[in-house]
Design a protein around this motif. Structure first.
Motif, PDB file in Angstrom:
ATOM      1  N   MET A   5       0.834  -1.213   0.000  1.00 46.01           N
ATOM      2  CA  MET A   5       0.000   0.000   0.000  1.00 46.01           C
ATOM      3  C   MET A   5       0.858   1.248   0.000  1.00 46.01           C
ATOM      4  O   MET A   5       0.588   2.188  -0.747  1.00 46.01           O
ATOM      5  CB  MET A   5      -0.935   0.016   1.225  1.00 46.01           C
ATOM      6  N   SER A   6       1.896   1.257   0.809  1.00 43.00           N
ATOM      7  CA  SER A   6       2.727   2.463   0.912  1.00 43.00           C
ATOM      8  C   SER A   6       3.509   2.730  -0.368  1.00 43.00           C
ATOM      9  O   SER A   6       3.915   3.855  -0.616  1.00 43.00           O
ATOM     10  CB  SER A   6       3.671   2.376   2.111  1.00 43.00           C
ATOM     11  N   SER A   7       3.683   1.690  -1.188  1.00 42.07           N
ATOM     12  CA  SER A   7       4.375   1.902  -2.464  1.00 42.07           C
ATOM     13  C   SER A   7       3.377   2.110  -3.606  1.00 42.07           C
ATOM     14  O   SER A   7       3.760   2.079  -4.777  1.00 42.07           O
ATOM     15  CB  SER A   7       5.321   0.739  -2.762  1.00 42.07           C
ATOM     16  N   GLY A   8       2.091   2.317  -3.259  1.00 42.73           N
ATOM     17  CA  GLY A   8       1.084   2.637  -4.259  1.00 42.73           C
ATOM     18  C   GLY A   8       0.502   1.446  -4.991  1.00 42.73           C
ATOM     19  O   GLY A   8      -0.247   1.613  -5.957  1.00 42.73           O
ATOM     20  N   LYS A   9       0.816   0.244  -4.565  1.00 41.70           N
ATOM     21  CA  LYS A   9       0.315  -0.967  -5.229  1.00 41.70           C
ATOM     22  C   LYS A   9      -0.945  -1.451  -4.506  1.00 41.70           C
ATOM     23  O   LYS A   9      -0.970  -2.513  -3.891  1.00 41.70           O
ATOM     24  CB  LYS A   9       1.391  -2.037  -5.242  1.00 41.70           C
ATOM     25  N   LEU A  10      -2.006  -0.641  -4.602  1.00 35.52           N
ATOM     26  CA  LEU A  10      -3.231  -0.920  -3.850  1.00 35.52           C
ATOM     27  C   LEU A  10      -3.918  -2.207  -4.286  1.00 35.52           C
ATOM     28  O   LEU A  10      -4.439  -2.948  -3.447  1.00 35.52           O
ATOM     29  CB  LEU A  10      -4.197   0.256  -3.957  1.00 35.52           C
ATOM     30  N   ALA A  11      -3.947  -2.501  -5.578  1.00 35.53           N
ATOM     31  CA  ALA A  11      -4.598  -3.723  -6.056  1.00 35.53           C
ATOM     32  C   ALA A  11      -3.882  -4.963  -5.513  1.00 35.53           C
ATOM     33  O   ALA A  11      -4.522  -5.935  -5.097  1.00 35.53           O
ATOM     34  CB  ALA A  11      -4.649  -3.747  -7.576  1.00 35.53           C
ATOM     35  N   ASP A  12      -2.550  -4.922  -5.505  1.00 36.05           N
ATOM     36  CA  ASP A  12      -1.787  -6.047  -4.952  1.00 36.05           C
ATOM     37  C   ASP A  12      -1.976  -6.132  -3.440  1.00 36.05           C
ATOM     38  O   ASP A  12      -2.118  -7.234  -2.885  1.00 36.05           O
ATOM     39  CB  ASP A  12      -0.300  -5.902  -5.275  1.00 36.05           C
ATOM     40  N   CYS A  50      -7.674  -0.673   3.194  1.00 37.28           N
ATOM     41  CA  CYS A  50      -7.301  -0.777   1.784  1.00 37.28           C
ATOM     42  C   CYS A  50      -8.519  -0.548   0.886  1.00 37.28           C
ATOM     43  O   CYS A  50      -8.435   0.183  -0.110  1.00 37.28           O
ATOM     44  CB  CYS A  50      -6.678  -2.144   1.511  1.00 37.28           C
ATOM     45  N   LEU A  51      -9.636  -1.143   1.238  1.00 38.30           N
ATOM     46  CA  LEU A  51     -10.851  -0.963   0.446  1.00 38.30           C
ATOM     47  C   LEU A  51     -11.276   0.503   0.408  1.00 38.30           C
ATOM     48  O   LEU A  51     -11.678   1.012  -0.645  1.00 38.30           O
ATOM     49  CB  LEU A  51     -11.979  -1.847   0.991  1.00 38.30           C
ATOM     50  N   LEU A  52     -11.185   1.189   1.545  1.00 39.10           N
ATOM     51  CA  LEU A  52     -11.519   2.617   1.558  1.00 39.10           C
ATOM     52  C   LEU A  52     -10.580   3.407   0.648  1.00 39.10           C
ATOM     53  O   LEU A  52     -11.021   4.293  -0.082  1.00 39.10           O
ATOM     54  CB  LEU A  52     -11.494   3.173   2.975  1.00 39.10           C
ATOM     55  N   LYS A  53      -9.295   3.076   0.681  1.00 40.01           N
ATOM     56  CA  LYS A  53      -8.330   3.775  -0.185  1.00 40.01           C
ATOM     57  C   LYS A  53      -8.634   3.536  -1.663  1.00 40.01           C
ATOM     58  O   LYS A  53      -8.337   4.371  -2.502  1.00 40.01           O
ATOM     59  CB  LYS A  53      -6.902   3.338   0.135  1.00 40.01           C
ATOM     60  N   LEU A  54      -9.238   2.389  -1.962  1.00 37.53           N
ATOM     61  CA  LEU A  54      -9.604   2.067  -3.335  1.00 37.53           C
ATOM     62  C   LEU A  54     -10.962   2.654  -3.722  1.00 37.53           C
ATOM     63  O   LEU A  54     -11.434   2.452  -4.844  1.00 37.53           O
ATOM     64  CB  LEU A  54      -9.632   0.548  -3.532  1.00 37.53           C
ATOM     65  N   GLY A  55     -11.604   3.351  -2.781  1.00 39.45           N
ATOM     66  CA  GLY A  55     -12.903   3.952  -3.053  1.00 39.45           C
ATOM     67  C   GLY A  55     -14.071   2.992  -2.929  1.00 39.45           C
ATOM     68  O   GLY A  55     -15.178   3.304  -3.364  1.00 39.45           O
TER      69      GLY A  55
END
Length: 155
Positions: free
Chosen positions: A88-95, A120-125
């Motif tokens: 997540m911190s490296s911007g790889k939200l899907a992974d 994570c789900l919230l960050k993905l909208g």
């Protein structure tokens, strides 16, 4: 061993030790051995740096988790969770989402796995799914202040 235990006690939570405890309680010898064993195993993050394939990494996690104490990698709940946050911190939200979902599958009673999935789900909208994960986390641990806070913020 007692002096060693006292010196490393604050690090136990980071190694997968999540049993509720009193300040004066000490983990059992078997728990201490498992913690030390995990500290000496390579992490799934290390494997992923070599494979660079999230699906291969998830397959490895599941295979190694099935091996239990014979696993060659640290597949503790906290180790997998830490890897999800690294992604997540490296911007790889899907992974990261795939890792958090795998962690909830492998450790369904772990309130922190659901809390992290919710974040994570919230960050993905994906708000409703995220809030559902936080509710599950709160159901598993009514003292989870983070889940209470996030759910209150999204009323």
């Amino acid at each position: 061993m007692t002096g060693f235990l006292i010196a490393i006690w604050p690090s136990f939570a980071a190694s997968g030790y999540h049993r509720p405890f009193l300040r004066s309680e000490v983990p059992t010898l078997a728990e201490q051995n498992e913690i030390l064993r995990n500290w000496n195993l390579p992490t799934v993050a290390e494997y992923h740096r070599i494979s660079a394939n999230i699906d291969e990494t998830i397959s490895l996690i599941k295979v190694e988790k099935a091996k239990d104490k014979k696993s060659a990698y640290n597949v503790s709940e906290s180790s997998i969770n830490n890897f999800g946050y690294e992604l997540m911190s490296s911007g790889k939200l899907a992974d990261a989402l795939k890792i958090f979902l795998a962690n909830t599958e492998l450790y369904p009673a772990g309130f922190n796995t659901w809390d992290s999935l919710g974040e994570c789900l919230l960050k993905l909208g994906r708000k409703e799914e995220g809030l559902d994960a936080y509710r599950k986390s709160l159901n598993l641990s009514p003292d989870n202040k983070n889940a209470v806070k996030v759910l209150a913020e999204h009323k």
